[in-house]
Scaffold this motif. Structure first.
Motif, PDB file in Angstrom:
ATOM      1  N   LEU A   6     -59.360 -44.989  35.309  1.00 46.54           N
ATOM      2  CA  LEU A   6     -58.565 -43.778  35.105  1.00 46.54           C
ATOM      3  C   LEU A   6     -58.071 -43.692  33.675  1.00 46.54           C
ATOM      4  O   LEU A   6     -57.879 -42.605  33.141  1.00 46.54           O
ATOM      5  CB  LEU A   6     -57.384 -43.748  36.071  1.00 46.54           C
ATOM      6  CG  LEU A   6     -57.783 -43.704  37.546  1.00 46.54           C
ATOM      7  CD1 LEU A   6     -56.564 -43.862  38.427  1.00 46.54           C
ATOM      8  CD2 LEU A   6     -58.516 -42.410  37.850  1.00 46.54           C
ATOM      9  N   ILE A   7     -57.850 -44.843  33.059  1.00 45.64           N
ATOM     10  CA  ILE A   7     -57.440 -44.910  31.665  1.00 45.64           C
ATOM     11  C   ILE A   7     -58.432 -45.819  30.965  1.00 45.64           C
ATOM     12  O   ILE A   7     -58.664 -46.939  31.410  1.00 45.64           O
ATOM     13  CB  ILE A   7     -56.012 -45.474  31.523  1.00 45.64           C
ATOM     14  CG1 ILE A   7     -55.023 -44.577  32.262  1.00 45.64           C
ATOM     15  CG2 ILE A   7     -55.631 -45.610  30.053  1.00 45.64           C
ATOM     16  CD1 ILE A   7     -53.625 -45.139  32.340  1.00 45.64           C
ATOM     17  N   ASP A   8     -58.999 -45.328  29.900  1.00 48.50           N
ATOM     18  CA  ASP A   8     -60.044 -46.086  29.229  1.00 48.50           C
ATOM     19  C   ASP A   8     -59.645 -46.340  27.775  1.00 48.50           C
ATOM     20  O   ASP A   8     -59.862 -45.502  26.909  1.00 48.50           O
ATOM     21  CB  ASP A   8     -61.365 -45.317  29.301  1.00 48.50           C
ATOM     22  CG  ASP A   8     -62.550 -46.154  28.870  1.00 48.50           C
ATOM     23  OD1 ASP A   8     -62.429 -47.390  28.841  1.00 48.50           O
ATOM     24  OD2 ASP A   8     -63.590 -45.565  28.554  1.00 48.50           O
ATOM     25  N   PHE A  32     -65.767 -36.692  33.992  1.00 48.24           N
ATOM     26  CA  PHE A  32     -64.509 -37.390  33.717  1.00 48.24           C
ATOM     27  C   PHE A  32     -64.794 -38.764  33.131  1.00 48.24           C
ATOM     28  O   PHE A  32     -64.211 -39.153  32.114  1.00 48.24           O
ATOM     29  CB  PHE A  32     -63.678 -37.525  34.999  1.00 48.24           C
ATOM     30  CG  PHE A  32     -62.483 -38.411  34.845  1.00 48.24           C
ATOM     31  CD1 PHE A  32     -61.414 -38.043  34.047  1.00 48.24           C
ATOM     32  CD2 PHE A  32     -62.428 -39.640  35.486  1.00 48.24           C
ATOM     33  CE1 PHE A  32     -60.317 -38.871  33.881  1.00 48.24           C
ATOM     34  CE2 PHE A  32     -61.335 -40.476  35.333  1.00 48.24           C
ATOM     35  CZ  PHE A  32     -60.274 -40.090  34.535  1.00 48.24           C
ATOM     36  N   GLN A  33     -65.717 -39.504  33.742  1.00 45.73           N
ATOM     37  CA  GLN A  33     -66.039 -40.848  33.273  1.00 45.73           C
ATOM     38  C   GLN A  33     -66.572 -40.847  31.842  1.00 45.73           C
ATOM     39  O   GLN A  33     -66.264 -41.734  31.051  1.00 45.73           O
ATOM     40  CB  GLN A  33     -67.058 -41.490  34.212  1.00 45.73           C
ATOM     41  CG  GLN A  33     -67.371 -42.932  33.881  1.00 45.73           C
ATOM     42  CD  GLN A  33     -68.319 -43.563  34.874  1.00 45.73           C
ATOM     43  OE1 GLN A  33     -69.100 -42.885  35.529  1.00 45.73           O
ATOM     44  NE2 GLN A  33     -68.248 -44.867  35.011  1.00 45.73           N
ATOM     45  N   SER A  34     -67.341 -39.829  31.495  1.00 47.20           N
ATOM     46  CA  SER A  34     -67.924 -39.768  30.160  1.00 47.20           C
ATOM     47  C   SER A  34     -66.950 -39.202  29.120  1.00 47.20           C
ATOM     48  O   SER A  34     -67.273 -39.156  27.933  1.00 47.20           O
ATOM     49  CB  SER A  34     -69.203 -38.925  30.183  1.00 47.20           C
ATOM     50  OG  SER A  34     -68.899 -37.578  30.500  1.00 47.20           O
ATOM     51  N   GLY A  35     -65.778 -38.758  29.560  1.00 45.78           N
ATOM     52  CA  GLY A  35     -64.783 -38.237  28.632  1.00 45.78           C
ATOM     53  C   GLY A  35     -64.947 -36.765  28.325  1.00 45.78           C
ATOM     54  O   GLY A  35     -64.267 -36.231  27.450  1.00 45.78           O
ATOM     55  N   GLU A  75     -61.463 -41.191  44.670  1.00 47.05           N
ATOM     56  CA  GLU A  75     -62.913 -41.203  44.458  1.00 47.05           C
ATOM     57  C   GLU A  75     -63.275 -42.052  43.242  1.00 47.05           C
ATOM     58  O   GLU A  75     -64.291 -42.751  43.249  1.00 47.05           O
ATOM     59  CB  GLU A  75     -63.447 -39.782  44.308  1.00 47.05           C
ATOM     60  CG  GLU A  75     -63.347 -38.937  45.573  1.00 47.05           C
ATOM     61  CD  GLU A  75     -64.193 -39.458  46.720  1.00 47.05           C
ATOM     62  OE1 GLU A  75     -65.259 -40.063  46.485  1.00 47.05           O
ATOM     63  OE2 GLU A  75     -63.781 -39.253  47.884  1.00 47.05           O
ATOM     64  N   CYS A  76     -62.450 -42.017  42.210  1.00 44.80           N
ATOM     65  CA  CYS A  76     -62.678 -42.870  41.035  1.00 44.80           C
ATOM     66  C   CYS A  76     -62.563 -44.335  41.427  1.00 44.80           C
ATOM     67  O   CYS A  76     -63.390 -45.163  41.018  1.00 44.80           O
ATOM     68  CB  CYS A  76     -61.673 -42.548  39.927  1.00 44.80           C
ATOM     69  SG  CYS A  76     -61.997 -41.014  39.050  1.00 44.80           S
ATOM     70  N   GLN A  77     -61.557 -44.661  42.221  1.00 54.46           N
ATOM     71  CA  GLN A  77     -61.364 -46.045  42.643  1.00 54.46           C
ATOM     72  C   GLN A  77     -62.550 -46.534  43.471  1.00 54.46           C
ATOM     73  O   GLN A  77     -62.987 -47.666  43.306  1.00 54.46           O
ATOM     74  CB  GLN A  77     -60.062 -46.194  43.420  1.00 54.46           C
ATOM     75  CG  GLN A  77     -58.849 -46.061  42.521  1.00 54.46           C
ATOM     76  CD  GLN A  77     -57.541 -46.076  43.278  1.00 54.46           C
ATOM     77  OE1 GLN A  77     -57.472 -45.720  44.456  1.00 54.46           O
ATOM     78  NE2 GLN A  77     -56.479 -46.476  42.596  1.00 54.46           N
ATOM     79  N   LYS A  78     -63.072 -45.692  44.351  1.00 59.52           N
ATOM     80  CA  LYS A  78     -64.233 -46.063  45.172  1.00 59.52           C
ATOM     81  C   LYS A  78     -65.432 -46.430  44.309  1.00 59.52           C
ATOM     82  O   LYS A  78     -66.256 -47.245  44.693  1.00 59.52           O
ATOM     83  CB  LYS A  78     -64.651 -44.903  46.084  1.00 59.52           C
ATOM     84  CG  LYS A  78     -63.776 -44.666  47.264  1.00 59.52           C
ATOM     85  CD  LYS A  78     -64.370 -43.516  48.074  1.00 59.52           C
ATOM     86  CE  LYS A  78     -63.401 -42.956  49.062  1.00 59.52           C
ATOM     87  NZ  LYS A  78     -63.960 -41.777  49.765  1.00 59.52           N
ATOM     88  N   TYR A 133     -69.376 -35.089  42.457  1.00 59.92           N
ATOM     89  CA  TYR A 133     -70.106 -36.084  41.664  1.00 59.92           C
ATOM     90  C   TYR A 133     -70.225 -35.648  40.204  1.00 59.92           C
ATOM     91  O   TYR A 133     -70.074 -36.468  39.297  1.00 59.92           O
ATOM     92  CB  TYR A 133     -71.489 -36.341  42.251  1.00 59.92           C
ATOM     93  CG  TYR A 133     -71.479 -36.997  43.622  1.00 59.92           C
ATOM     94  CD1 TYR A 133     -70.370 -37.688  44.100  1.00 59.92           C
ATOM     95  CD2 TYR A 133     -72.580 -36.923  44.447  1.00 59.92           C
ATOM     96  CE1 TYR A 133     -70.369 -38.281  45.347  1.00 59.92           C
ATOM     97  CE2 TYR A 133     -72.590 -37.520  45.702  1.00 59.92           C
ATOM     98  CZ  TYR A 133     -71.477 -38.202  46.145  1.00 59.92           C
ATOM     99  OH  TYR A 133     -71.478 -38.796  47.376  1.00 59.92           O
ATOM    100  N   ALA A 134     -70.470 -34.383  39.969  1.00 56.98           N
ATOM    101  CA  ALA A 134     -70.558 -33.884  38.592  1.00 56.98           C
ATOM    102  C   ALA A 134     -69.212 -34.049  37.890  1.00 56.98           C
ATOM    103  O   ALA A 134     -69.150 -34.478  36.731  1.00 56.98           O
ATOM    104  CB  ALA A 134     -70.996 -32.422  38.585  1.00 56.98           C
TER     105      ALA A 134
END
Length: 84
Positions: free
Chosen positions: A65-67, A33-36, A57-60, A27-28
């Motif tokens: 994946l690309i922002d 990753f999400q926050s860059g 896990e990102c898809q769930k 989760y961390a």
């Protein structure tokens, strides 16, 4: 480096402390990753999973994946239109 956390037993429902620790690391890694703050490779290494697992896990969790910023995406699409 090792970080110690005090987790009350009531939160270890149907899992061992080791399994719970792995979930916290995953989760961390996803949040970083999400926050860059981490690349996908660094996040998968940090979480101790392969890239395919990290992607799943990102898809769930609907984590892109690309922002791209809208302006960047527009510029990329315009460049592609010029080539085609």
């Amino acid at each position: 480096m090792q970080i110690m956390l005090d987790i009350p037993d009531q939160y270890l429902i149907d899992q061992s402390p080791s399994e719970f620790g792995k979930r916290i690391k995953l989760y961390a890694a996803l949040v970083m990753f999400q926050s860059g703050n981490m690349s996908a490779g660094a996040a998968s290494e940090f979480a101790g999973v392969d890239r395919f697992t990290l992607i799943a896990e990102c898809q769930k969790r609907n984590i892109p994946l690309i922002d791209f910023a809208p302006e960047e995406l527009d510029a990329e699409l315009e460049d592609l239109r010029k080539i085609a």
